[in-house]
Design a protein around this motif. Structure first.
Motif, PDB file in Angstrom:
ATOM      1  N   TYR A  61     -16.579  13.237  -1.160  1.00 23.91           N
ATOM      2  CA  TYR A  61     -17.064  12.185  -0.285  1.00 23.91           C
ATOM      3  C   TYR A  61     -16.127  11.863   0.866  1.00 23.91           C
ATOM      4  CZ  TYR A  61     -20.553  11.467  -3.852  1.00 23.91           C
ATOM      5  OH  TYR A  61     -21.575  11.653  -4.725  1.00 23.91           O
ATOM      6  N   THR A  62     -16.694  11.098   1.788  1.00 24.52           N
ATOM      7  CA  THR A  62     -15.965  10.665   2.961  1.00 24.52           C
ATOM      8  C   THR A  62     -14.711   9.878   2.583  1.00 24.52           C
ATOM      9  OG1 THR A  62     -17.968  10.571   4.290  1.00 24.52           O
ATOM     10  CG2 THR A  62     -16.137   9.180   5.006  1.00 24.52           C
ATOM     11  N   MET A  63     -13.650  10.129   3.339  1.00 17.73           N
ATOM     12  CA  MET A  63     -12.410   9.369   3.226  1.00 17.73           C
ATOM     13  C   MET A  63     -12.177   8.658   4.563  1.00 17.73           C
ATOM     14  SD  MET A  63     -11.154  10.011   0.177  1.00 17.73           S
ATOM     15  CE  MET A  63      -9.432   9.543   0.315  1.00 17.73           C
ATOM     16  N   GLY A  64     -11.567   7.498   4.513  1.00 15.62           N
ATOM     17  CA  GLY A  64     -11.373   6.745   5.740  1.00 15.62           C
ATOM     18  C   GLY A  64      -9.977   6.186   5.888  1.00 15.62           C
ATOM     19  N   TRP A  65      -9.634   5.849   7.109  1.00 15.61           N
ATOM     20  CA  TRP A  65      -8.420   5.111   7.423  1.00 15.61           C
ATOM     21  C   TRP A  65      -8.812   3.795   8.096  1.00 15.61           C
ATOM     22  CZ3 TRP A  65      -3.475   6.166   6.082  1.00 15.61           C
ATOM     23  CH2 TRP A  65      -3.153   7.478   5.717  1.00 15.61           C
ATOM     24  N   PHE A  66      -8.181   2.726   7.655  1.00 18.83           N
ATOM     25  CA  PHE A  66      -8.341   1.411   8.251  1.00 18.83           C
ATOM     26  C   PHE A  66      -6.957   0.888   8.606  1.00 18.83           C
ATOM     27  CE2 PHE A  66     -12.789   0.089   7.373  1.00 18.83           C
ATOM     28  CZ  PHE A  66     -13.196   1.198   6.653  1.00 18.83           C
ATOM     29  N   ARG A  67      -6.914  -0.176   9.394  1.00 21.64           N
ATOM     30  CA  ARG A  67      -5.636  -0.801   9.696  1.00 21.64           C
ATOM     31  C   ARG A  67      -5.809  -2.307   9.803  1.00 21.64           C
ATOM     32  NH1 ARG A  67      -4.789   1.392  15.934  1.00 21.64           N
ATOM     33  NH2 ARG A  67      -6.377   0.060  16.934  1.00 21.64           N
ATOM     34  N   GLN A  68      -4.698  -3.004   9.555  1.00 19.88           N
ATOM     35  CA  GLN A  68      -4.724  -4.455   9.648  1.00 19.88           C
ATOM     36  C   GLN A  68      -3.428  -4.944  10.270  1.00 19.88           C
ATOM     37  OE1 GLN A  68      -5.469  -6.518   5.937  1.00 19.88           O
ATOM     38  NE2 GLN A  68      -6.172  -8.330   7.031  1.00 19.88           N
ATOM     39  N   ALA A  69      -3.558  -5.591  11.420  1.00 18.49           N
ATOM     40  CA  ALA A  69      -2.421  -6.198  12.097  1.00 18.49           C
ATOM     41  C   ALA A  69      -2.289  -7.652  11.640  1.00 18.49           C
ATOM     42  CB  ALA A  69      -2.623  -6.134  13.609  1.00 18.49           C
ATOM     43  N   PRO A  70      -1.113  -8.224  11.766  1.00 16.15           N
ATOM     44  CA  PRO A  70      -0.916  -9.618  11.333  1.00 16.15           C
ATOM     45  C   PRO A  70      -1.896 -10.564  12.010  1.00 16.15           C
ATOM     46  CG  PRO A  70       1.192  -8.595  11.781  1.00 16.15           C
ATOM     47  CD  PRO A  70       0.152  -7.622  12.225  1.00 16.15           C
ATOM     48  N   GLY A  71      -2.550 -11.395  11.217  1.00 22.67           N
ATOM     49  CA  GLY A  71      -3.480 -12.370  11.750  1.00 22.67           C
ATOM     50  C   GLY A  71      -4.828 -11.822  12.162  1.00 22.67           C
ATOM     51  N   LYS A  72      -5.058 -10.547  11.891  1.00 25.68           N
ATOM     52  CA  LYS A  72      -6.329  -9.931  12.288  1.00 25.68           C
ATOM     53  C   LYS A  72      -7.064  -9.379  11.085  1.00 25.68           C
ATOM     54  CE  LYS A  72      -5.028  -8.696  17.007  1.00 25.68           C
ATOM     55  NZ  LYS A  72      -5.028  -7.613  18.032  1.00 25.68           N
ATOM     56  N   GLU A  73      -8.348  -9.137  11.282  1.00 25.41           N
ATOM     57  CA  GLU A  73      -9.163  -8.541  10.240  1.00 25.41           C
ATOM     58  C   GLU A  73      -8.812  -7.053  10.087  1.00 25.41           C
ATOM     59  OE1 GLU A  73     -11.010 -11.886   9.165  1.00 25.41           O
ATOM     60  OE2 GLU A  73     -11.742  -9.968   8.392  1.00 25.41           O
ATOM     61  N   ARG A  74      -9.027  -6.540   8.883  1.00 23.21           N
ATOM     62  CA  ARG A  74      -8.861  -5.097   8.696  1.00 23.21           C
ATOM     63  C   ARG A  74      -9.972  -4.388   9.466  1.00 23.21           C
ATOM     64  NH1 ARG A  74      -7.548  -2.812   2.762  1.00 23.21           N
ATOM     65  NH2 ARG A  74      -6.100  -4.555   3.005  1.00 23.21           N
ATOM     66  N   GLU A  75      -9.589  -3.346  10.192  1.00 26.72           N
ATOM     67  CA  GLU A  75     -10.559  -2.651  11.034  1.00 26.72           C
ATOM     68  C   GLU A  75     -10.582  -1.158  10.768  1.00 26.72           C
ATOM     69  OE1 GLU A  75      -9.625  -3.127  15.173  1.00 26.72           O
ATOM     70  OE2 GLU A  75      -7.719  -2.069  15.010  1.00 26.72           O
ATOM     71  N   PHE A  76     -11.731  -0.589  11.004  1.00 31.69           N
ATOM     72  CA  PHE A  76     -11.938   0.854  10.842  1.00 31.69           C
ATOM     73  C   PHE A  76     -11.155   1.614  11.903  1.00 31.69           C
ATOM     74  CE2 PHE A  76     -13.956   4.785  10.053  1.00 31.69           C
ATOM     75  CZ  PHE A  76     -14.333   5.325  11.269  1.00 31.69           C
ATOM     76  N   VAL A  77     -10.572   2.737  11.493  1.00 36.14           N
ATOM     77  CA  VAL A  77      -9.844   3.602  12.425  1.00 36.14           C
ATOM     78  C   VAL A  77     -10.517   4.965  12.526  1.00 36.14           C
ATOM     79  CG1 VAL A  77      -7.666   4.775  12.904  1.00 36.14           C
ATOM     80  CG2 VAL A  77      -7.653   2.433  11.997  1.00 36.14           C
ATOM     81  N   ALA A  78     -10.695   5.615  11.384  1.00 37.94           N
ATOM     82  CA  ALA A  78     -11.245   6.967  11.396  1.00 37.94           C
ATOM     83  C   ALA A  78     -11.786   7.314  10.019  1.00 37.94           C
ATOM     84  CB  ALA A  78     -10.182   7.986  11.816  1.00 37.94           C
TER      85      ALA A  78
END
Length: 125
Positions: free
Chosen positions: A32-49
């Motif tokens: 199955y699909t694998m993903g990368w997300f990121r989360q900066a301080p004070g922000k929501e976790r967001e999709f990257v790739a």
């Protein structure tokens, strides 16, 4: 149960590069699909790739398109995120994510069932 361990984060100057790795163990990594997300301080976790199970299809957030490349090595059970031309706004904790079943989408946190602990990326200006 899937288990993910990220590595490769660190401090880099703006314009530099880093390669993140996500080592997977457990069931269905190669399916199955694998993903990368990121989360900066004070922000929501967001999709990257994201990358599909075959490695043939990749998906990117507009903010990283053309600079980041996701890939997978099924023999090593590892997903990579090559990050080039890094910007200060790319600084965040980066998380790898996997799933056990097809959901019809790839960019939502709820599309994924298990997560790594995260690796910090810091970009100095």
């Amino acid at each position: 149960q899937g288990h993910l361990v990220e590595s490769g984060g660190g401090l880099v100057q703006a314009g530099g590069s880093l390669r993140l790795s996500c080592a997977a163990s457990g069931r269905t990594f190669n399916t199955y699909t694998m993903g990368w997300f990121r989360q900066a301080p004070g922000k929501e976790r967001e999709f990257v790739a994201a990358i599909d199970g075959s490695g043939s299809f990749t998906y990117y957030a507009d903010s990283v398109k053309g600079r980041f490349t996701i890939s997978r090595d099924s023999a090593k059970n590892t997903v990579y995120l090559q990050m080039n031309t890094l910007k200060p706004e790319d600084a965040a904790v980066y998380y790898c994510a996997g799933r056990y079943a097809y959901t019809g989408s790839y960019s939502r946190q709820t599309d994924y069932d298990y997560w790594g602990q995260g690796t910090q990326v810091t970009v100095s200006s």
